[in-house]
Design an enzyme around this catalytic site. Structure first.
Site: not given
Ligand code: MYA
Ligand code: JJ1
Length: 388
Positions: A136-138, A172, A388
């Protein structure tokens, strides 16, 4: 298409329909002596750091990074704002490894610019309990995106998980990667509809006025179920039994013991709320519900800076109808001043979402396993796991 993910032991899109592939680990563990002993190389301006979440200073650096750079909705109106207390709770469960709390700093300034974490968990897939890492928290700082830092961070956390002789992970994401074990829908229940509309989280429905909308979402001032009360430390054994028995029915679910329940479900102010129903006659614990606190920053609104959101966590009903139990959860969330109550369509949640006036959100959440294959994509209702 997925230059990084194609190289990893995860389900690949090309294998999706292939029933000849067995369920279970995709590749076998390698001897620990063959696990790479040194960290992966980062681009030269950056260095690895292990984040000690006990340290007020480090916890604060992580908090600031995530507050400014973590997950946003598709229109960049809201950004998750996990609190420091929440991060400490999420990252220090029973048996946690400090080495799995991984940061990246700029060498010259020491500024924290990226983060990824793992925590250990026992997760059951069908009838097999597997020790996994929950990842989490990537997060990569907005100014350092698209430089392929994420793959290096994922490889490094994988290496550190392997060092503890753990070979599977669960995670997730809001994005589609190879390949989801299941895809869930977010649902939202307005508690403070005026504020939600003012900040653009929701809209006035067709043929609705503000006052009709406020009336629609009104809730009683007090919970209705006799014996409904906050969970206390002495309830841990009974809640563990209730929850373990309930989670048996799902294809993928955590295998919680009493230590896990004490950590993950005992109420912690501003982090996790848990309630149960104690039968007034028999004093049996028959039902349980819980939600965690995850506010979002509201980006660019004059009047409001945070949205107070509760997220449904684990709920179990054996006697109180689930609808009534969750309505009581909504009532306490309203009392605690939450603006919205969010839930995924996991477990039996579909059975109450519509009736309790939840509406579907615009977000989806995809669930993944690393190095573990399932033959079929699961329905959300077959998932017994909330991350979470
Ligand atoms: S999910 C929450 C992820 N965080 C965010 O969304 C926060 C906002 N975004 C960012 O900080 C960046 O955009 C991140 C990507 C860091 C997400 N999970 O470095 P890049 C792939 C996995 O150039 P950036 C959570 O925390 C993408 O498909 N991979 O990209 C769970 C591409 O690969 P490919 C992801 O945008 C995390 C590559 O990364 C994700 O600068 C689980 C591009 O890298 C993502 N959410 O950075 C992680 N987003 O070319 C996996 C993009 O192949 C864990 N990518 O498509 C796996 C298990 C590890 C443990 C194993 C133990 C055995
Ligand atoms: O919160 C989310 N969407 C809201 C706000 C939308 C704002 C415009 N984009 C939403 N609101 C509608 C509510 C409405 C209330 C009355 C009844 C009808 C509905 O839909 C969304 C989830 O729906 N959240 C996100 O998009 C945040 C990111 C979700 C992906 C999370 C990845 C998790 C990382 C893992 O560890």
């Amino acid at each position: 298409r997925h230059k990084f993910w194609e190289t990893q032991p995860v389900g690949q899109f090309k294998d999706l329909g292939d029933a000849s592939l067995p369920e279970g680990p995709i590749e076998p563990p390698t001897p620990l002596s063959e696990v790479k002993q040194e960290p992966y190389n980062l681009p030269s301006p950056y260095e690895w750091t292990t984040c000690d979440m006990d340290s007020e200073e480090m916890c604060n650096e992580v908090y600031v990074l995530l507050t400014n750079n973590y997950v946003e909705d598709d229109e960049n109106m809201f950004r998750f704002n996990y609190s420091k207390e929440f991060l400490r709770w999420a990252l220090r469960p029973p048996g946690f490894y400090r080495s799995w709390h991984i940061g990246v700093r700029v060498k010259t300034s020491k500024k924290l610019v990226a983060f990824i974490t793992g925590v250990p968990a026992r997760i059951r897939a069908r009838d097999t309990v597997v020790t996994m890492a929950e990842i989490n928290f990537l997060c990569v700082h907005k100014k350092l995106r698209s430089k392929r830092l994420a793959p290096v961070m994922i490889k490094e956390v994988t290496r550190r998980v392997h060092m503890e002789n753990i070979w599977q992970a669960a995670y997730t994401a809001g994005v589609v990667l190879p390949t989801p074990i299941s895809t869930c829908q977010y649902w939202h229940r307005s508690l403070n509809p005026k504020k939600l509309i003012d900040v653009g989280f929701s809209r006035l429905g067709a043929r609705m006025t503000m006052s009709r909308t406020i009336k629609l979402y009104k809730l009683p001032d007090q919970t209705v179920t006799p014996g409904f009360r906050k969970m206390e430390p002495h309830d841990v054994p009974a809640v563990t039994r209730l929850l373990r028995n309930y989670l048996k029915q799902f294809v993928v679910a955590p295998d919680f013991d009493e230590n896990d329940v004490e950590h993950w479900l005992l109420p912690k102010e501003g982090v996790i709320d848990s309630y149960l129903v104690e039968s007034p006659e028999t004093h049996e614990i028959t039902d349980f519900c819980s939600f965690y606190t995850l506010p979002s920053s509201i980006l660019g609104n004059q009047n409001h800076s945070t949205l107070k959101a509760a997220y449904s966590y684990y709920n179990v009903s054996t006697k109180t109808p689930l609808i009534q139990l969750m309505n009581d959860a909504l009532i306490v969330a309203k009392q605690k001043d939450f603006d919205v109550f969010n839930a995924l369509d996991v477990m039996q949640n579909e059975s109450f979402l519509k009736q309790l006036k939840f509406g579907p959100g615009d977000g989806k959440l995809h669930y993944y396993l690393y190095n573990y294959r399932l033959k079929h994509v699961l329905r959300a209702s077959e998932l017994g796991l909330v991350l979470l």
